[in-house]
Design a protein around this motif. Structure first.
Motif, short mmCIF file in Angstrom:
data_model
loop_
_atom_site.label_atom_id
_atom_site.label_comp_id
_atom_site.label_asym_id
_atom_site.label_seq_id
_atom_site.Cartn_x
_atom_site.Cartn_y
_atom_site.Cartn_z
N UNK A 10 -65.28 40.52 -58.55
CA UNK A 10 -64.30 41.32 -59.30
C UNK A 10 -64.99 42.27 -60.26
N UNK A 13 -66.37 45.09 -58.13
CA UNK A 13 -65.32 46.03 -57.68
C UNK A 13 -64.79 46.86 -58.85
N UNK A 14 -64.60 46.17 -59.97
CA UNK A 14 -64.07 46.88 -61.15
C UNK A 14 -65.04 47.97 -61.59
N UNK A 17 -64.65 50.79 -59.04
CA UNK A 17 -63.34 51.41 -58.79
C UNK A 17 -62.65 51.90 -60.05
N UNK B 24 -57.28 43.05 -53.33
CA UNK B 24 -57.85 43.58 -54.56
C UNK B 24 -56.99 43.19 -55.77
N UNK B 27 -57.33 39.55 -56.43
CA UNK B 27 -58.60 39.24 -57.09
C UNK B 27 -58.55 39.66 -58.55
N UNK B 28 -57.89 40.82 -58.80
CA UNK B 28 -57.78 41.31 -60.18
C UNK B 28 -56.98 40.35 -61.04
N UNK B 31 -58.88 37.10 -61.69
CA UNK B 31 -59.98 37.19 -62.65
C UNK B 31 -59.49 37.45 -64.07
N UNK B 34 -58.78 41.82 -65.44
CA UNK B 34 -59.83 42.66 -66.02
C UNK B 34 -59.75 44.11 -65.54
N UNK B 35 -59.07 44.32 -64.41
CA UNK B 35 -59.03 45.66 -63.83
C UNK B 35 -58.33 46.62 -64.77
N UNK B 36 -58.96 47.74 -65.01
CA UNK B 36 -58.43 48.71 -65.96
C UNK B 36 -57.72 49.83 -65.22
#
Lengths: 309, 200
Positions: A10, A13-14, A17, B24, B27-28, B31, B34-36
Motif C-alpha cells: 500500500x 502504491x500510494x 499513485x 486498490x 487495499x487502501x 491499510x 492512507x491513500x490521499x
C-alpha cells in the motif's frame, strides 16, 4: 525499503499513485486542508505552460496552405469540431461557441494524463541541485489520477452546462416575451429547469413538473459525477497496474537480497517488457479518456445547455 | 462480428479496470485509509489553471486558428458556389446556343427546301422556254425550208425558161440533124443538171 523485512504494498502504491503535497504548502480552513502546491498541481502548471509554449507559437504559423506542425494543430481543431462538437451540438453557432472550451479540455486532460507517464521523478531530484526552492520536492504526479482534480474537471463541465443553460434560458425568454433582461436572469434557473422537462399538456403536466425537474437536475449531477469517476478510475487503474508490475522488480530484488533467490532475477526482463507494453496502453488510454471526456462534455452541453424541448 | 469482438474486449477491459480499482480501494481501506485523494486545493488549482489556459489559448490560439479555418472554408465554399454558378451559366448558354443551332438548322433546311423547289420551278420554266424556242425554231426552219423550196422551184423554172429560150435560139440559128438534135438534147440536160447542182 529494499532491506525491510516486509514490503508494504500500500505504501508503494500510494507513493506512486497519490498526490504529494509539498512541505509547508497546506493551509487549513477550519478543519479542511487546502493544499496550494503539490506534485499534481506542479504537473498541471507544467502541462499548462507546455501547452502555452507549444500551441501559441505554432498557431502563429498559420497561412492559407497549412504546413508542418501547424497542420497537426489544425487537424486537431477540425477533429474536435467535426467528430466531437458537430455531432453533439449540431448547430454551427453552438459549435463555434463551445469549440475553444472543448479544445482546451481535450488538450488539458490529455496533457495531464500523459505527464504522469513522463519520468519526472529523476528530473525533480536533478532540479534539487539547480533550483534550491524546490528542495527535491516531487513534480511528477498524474493530475488526472487525483480524485479532486477529476472532480474539478467534472465541475468545469457542470458549470459550463449550468452557465450556458441559464444564459440561453434568460436570452430566449427575453427575446420571446420582451421581459426585462435583469428579471430574465433572475428567473433563468426556473426557466432552464423547466426547459429541461418534456412538455406534458394539461393537469398532469403541472403535477409532473416538480418530479421531472428534480429528476433532470439529478441527471445532470449524476452525469458529471460519472464523468469524474470514469476519468479517475481509468487513470488510477492504468497507473496501479504499472505500479504493480514495477513492484515485481523490487520484490524480485528484495527476494534476491533477503533470501538469496537468484532465479527471480529473470523476472525483471519480462516485467520491463510488460511495463513498456502497459505504458503504451496507458498512452492510448490517456488519449481515449481525453477524447471521451471531451465527447461526453459536448454531449451533455448539447443535451442540457440549450435543450431542444 | 467485429462489433461483438470490440464489445467483448471493452467489457473485459472494463472488468479488469474495475477489478484493479476494487483491489486498490480495498487495499487502501485495509491499510487504514492512507491513500490521499487530494483536497480542495487541487480542485481550485485545476479550475484556476484551466480557466487561465482557456482564456489564453482561446484568445491567442484557438480563436485565430478557427477564424483561419472558417475563412478558408468560406473561400472554398465561395469558389465552389462561383464554379457552380459559372457551370450553370455555361449550361444555360449551351442550351441557348443549342436552341439557336436547332433554329438555324431548321431555317437552313427550310431555305434548302425552298431553293430546291425554286430551282425545280426555274428548271421547269427554262425547259418550257427552251421547248417553246425549239418549237419556234423548228417552225421557222420549216418555213424557211418551204420558202427556199419555193425559191428553188422558182429559180429552176426561171433557169429552165432561160435555157429553153437559149436552146430555142440555138435551134433557130442552126439546122437540125438527128445527130445534132441528140447532142443538143444531151448538152441541155447536162446544163440543167449542173445548174440545179449549183443552186442547191
Amino acid at each position: 525499503m529494499l532491506g525491510a523485512a516486509e514490503f508494504d504494498l500500500m505504501e508503494y502504491l500510494s507513493a506512486h499513485l497519490a498526490d504529494h503535497p509539498w512541505d509547508g504548502c497546506t493551509v487549513h480552513i477550519g478543519s479542511m486542508p487546502v493544499t496550494w502546491m503539490s506534485s499534481a498541481i506542479a504537473g498541471m502548471i507544467i502541462v499548462a505552460l507546455g501547452l502555452i509554449a507549444i500551441v501559441i507559437p505554432v498557431s502563429r504559423r498559420r497561412k492559407d496552405t497549412p504546413t508542418g506542425v501547424y497542420n497537426v494543430l489544425e487537424i486537431l481543431t477540425v477533429f474536435v469540431r467535426d467528430s466531437i462538437a458537430r455531432p453533439a451540438l449540431g448547430d454551427d453557432k453552438k459549435v463555434y461557441k463551445f469549440l475553444p472550451l472543448l479544445l482546451t479540455l481535450f488538450v488539458f486532460v490529455l496533457g495531464m494524463s500523459l505527464i504522469g507517464l513522463a519520468p519526472l521523478g529523476p528530473l525533480s531530484a536533478w532540479l534539487k541541485w539547480h533550483i534550491p526552492f524546490l528542495k527535491g520536492r516531487p513534480i511528477g504526479a498524474t493530475p488526472t489520477a487525483v480524485l479532486t482534480v477529476c472532480a474539478a474537471l467534472a465541475m468545469i463541465t457542470c458549470f459550463s452546462i449550468l452557465f450556458s443553460g441559464l444564459h440561453h434560458a434568460a436570452h430566449a425568454h427575453h427575446k420571446k416575451k420582451k421581459t426585462p433582461m435583469l428579471l430574465c436572469w433572475a428567473l433563468s434557473p426556473v426557466l432552464w429547469a423547466v426547459s429541461l422537462c418534456p412538455p406534458i399538456p394539461g393537469f398532469m403536466g403541472v403535477v409532473m413538473l416538480g418530479p421531472l425537474v428534480f429528476l433532470e437536475l439529478i441527471g445532470v449531477v449524476a452525469k458529471c459525477f460519472a464523468l469524474m469517476i470514469r476519468l479517475f478510475a481509468n487513470m488510477i487503474a492504468g497507473h496501479a497496474m504499472l505500479a504493480v508490475l514495477m513492484m515485481f522488480v523490487l520484490k524480485g530484488v528484495q527476494a534476491m537480497v533477503d533470501k538469496g533467490l537468484n532465479d527471480v532475477f529473470y523476472i525483471t526482463p519480462a516485467v520491463v517488457v510488460g511495463s513498456a507494453a502497459i505504458g503504451i496502453l496507458e498512452m492510448a488510454v490517456a488519449l481515449l479518456q481525453a477524447f471521451l471526456f471531451t465527447v461526453l462534455t459536448a454531449v451533455f452541453l448539447g443535451l442540457y445547455a440549450e435543450p431542444a424541448h | 462480428m467485429r462489433y461483438q469482438i470490440d464489445r467483448t474486449i471493452r467489457r473485459v477491459a472494463t472488468a479488469l479496470c474495475a477489478l484493479v480499482l476494487l483491489l486498490f480501494c480495498d487495499a487502501a481501506l485495509a491499510s487504514g485509509g492512507d491513500f490521499y485523494p487530494g483536497d480542495l486545493g487541487q480542485a481550485i488549482a485545476a479550475i484556476s489553471i484551466f480557466g487561465l489556459l482557456l482564456f489564453i489559448l482561446g484568445k491567442w490560439a484557438w480563436g485565430p486558428i478557427v477564424r483561419q479555418l472558417q475563412d478558408r472554408e468560406q473561400s472554398i465554399i465561395d469558389t465552389i458556389e462561383s464554379t457552380q454558378k459559372h457551370e450553370r451559366e455555361a449550361k444555360d448558354l449551351a442550351t441557348q446556343y443549342q436552341v439557336k443551332i436547332e433554329r438555324a438548322q431548321a431555317e437552313a433546311e427550310d431555305i434548302l427546301a425552298r431553293s430546291v423547289e425554286n430551282a425545280a420551278n426555274e428548271g421547269e420554266k427554262i425547259i418550257d422556254a427552251a421547248r417553246q424556242e425549239a418549237r419556234e425554231a423548228l417552225k421557222r426552219g420549216v418555213a424557211e425550208i418551204k420558202q427556199a423550196k419555193r425559191q428553188a422551184i422558182r429559180d429552176m423554172r426561171d433557169a429552165t425558161a432561160d435555157l429553153a429560150t437559149e436552146i430555142a435560139g440555138t435551134i433557130i440559128d442552126e439546122s437540125l440533124t438527128p445527130q445534132v438534135h441528140a447532142n443538143l438534147v444531151d448538152s441541155s440536160i447536162k446544163a440543167i443538171g449542173q445548174r440545179v447542182a449549183e443552186e442547191s
